[in-house]
Scaffold this motif. Structure first.
Motif, mmCIF file in Angstrom:
data_model
loop_
_atom_site.group_PDB
_atom_site.id
_atom_site.type_symbol
_atom_site.label_atom_id
_atom_site.label_comp_id
_atom_site.label_asym_id
_atom_site.label_seq_id
_atom_site.Cartn_x
_atom_site.Cartn_y
_atom_site.Cartn_z
ATOM 1 N N ASP A 93 4.887 4.470 45.034
ATOM 2 C CA ASP A 93 4.817 5.268 43.813
ATOM 3 C C ASP A 93 4.127 6.578 44.127
ATOM 4 O O ASP A 93 3.412 6.696 45.119
ATOM 5 N N ALA A 94 4.371 7.565 43.271
ATOM 6 C CA ALA A 94 3.772 8.877 43.485
ATOM 7 C C ALA A 94 3.685 9.622 42.169
ATOM 8 O O ALA A 94 4.594 9.531 41.329
ATOM 9 N N ALA A 106 8.220 5.631 40.715
ATOM 10 C CA ALA A 106 7.845 4.319 41.255
ATOM 11 C C ALA A 106 9.118 3.616 41.713
ATOM 12 O O ALA A 106 10.164 3.729 41.054
ATOM 13 N N LEU A 107 9.024 2.900 42.822
ATOM 14 C CA LEU A 107 10.218 2.222 43.318
ATOM 15 C C LEU A 107 9.864 0.917 44.016
ATOM 16 O O LEU A 107 8.742 0.710 44.479
ATOM 17 N N ASP A 108 10.871 0.061 44.067
ATOM 18 C CA ASP A 108 10.783 -1.242 44.724
ATOM 19 C C ASP A 108 12.045 -1.411 45.551
ATOM 20 O O ASP A 108 13.159 -1.373 45.011
ATOM 21 N N LYS A 168 10.517 15.336 45.189
ATOM 22 C CA LYS A 168 9.320 15.195 46.026
ATOM 23 C C LYS A 168 8.600 13.880 45.726
ATOM 24 O O LYS A 168 8.070 13.235 46.638
ATOM 25 N N GLY A 169 8.598 13.482 44.455
ATOM 26 C CA GLY A 169 8.005 12.198 44.108
ATOM 27 C C GLY A 169 8.770 11.042 44.719
ATOM 28 O O GLY A 169 8.177 10.085 45.239
ATOM 29 N N ARG A 175 8.449 7.129 51.256
ATOM 30 C CA ARG A 175 7.642 7.110 52.487
ATOM 31 C C ARG A 175 6.714 5.902 52.501
ATOM 32 O O ARG A 175 6.610 5.181 53.503
ATOM 33 N N ALA A 176 6.032 5.673 51.378
ATOM 34 C CA ALA A 176 5.108 4.536 51.304
ATOM 35 C C ALA A 176 5.845 3.210 51.406
ATOM 36 O O ALA A 176 5.386 2.282 52.087
#
Length: 197
Positions: A93-94, A106-108, A168-169, A175-176
């Protein structure tokens, strides 16, 4: 190195994408749509995923097919490079500020594609790109990559800032999520023992 190459050819587009999930954010992007190039470059730079993207599409008709198929090819390349997803952090998430704009992503990497896109534009075009195509890009990417993706403008008014902060988010959340967790590098991050379905 977790790398993948995808070639996607239809009657409407011809697209080649190569990604390296463990890169440094180097990119070469040519889609024929200047603003889309700029956004995919942002995605690469801030995710640290190296990307080579070359797209040739039926831009004499409109930008829809090129936008959609580029997102599909990038998403498929990311999914292929992830392989069985062993060791990844999975979630990311960012908060992405850009002047007056703040976007939450936010992503999964779940294998269950879904998009929630809460971004509203006040003008029909940015550069030569139709703003309605941005949601379609995120939807096509999420479907092809197999991720659950939420993109939400918390506040903002400048249309350029709205979409650039979203890309960018996405980059920083991705990336995370794709990074290998050294505490669980040998395990798939799910109690099911697999991701998807």
């Amino acid at each position: 190195m977790r790398t993948a190459t995808i070639s996607r050819t239809t009657h409407e587009t011809s697209i080649d994408v190569t990604v390296n999930l463990d890169g440094s954010g180097e990119y070469q992007v040519t889609t024929g749509i200047g603003f889309l190039d700029h956004m995919v470059e942002q995605l690469s730079r801030h995710s640290l995923i190296d990307m080579q993207v070359t797209a040739k599409g039926d831009l004499h008709i409109d930008q829809h097919h090129t936008t959609e198929d580029t997102a599909i090819a990038v998403g498929e390349a990311v999914a292929k490079a992830l392989g069985d997803k062993k060791g990844i952090r999975r979630y990311g998430d960012a908060l992405s500020p850009m002047d007056e704009t703040l976007t939450r992503v936010a992503l999964d990497i779940s294998g269950r594609p879904y998009l929630v896109f809460d971004v509203e534009f006040s003008q029909p075009r940015l550069g030569e790109m139709d703003t309605e195509l941005f949601e379609h890009w995120f939807h096509s990417f999420a479907q092809a990559a197999g991720i659950t993706l939420h993109v939400e403008t918390l506040h903002g008014s400048n249309n350029h800032h709205l979409i650039e902060s979203a890309f960018k988010g996405l980059a920083r959340a991705l990336r995370a999520a794709v990074e290998i967790d050294p505490r669980k590098a040998d395990a798939i991050p799910s109690t099911k023992g697999m991701l998807g379905g």
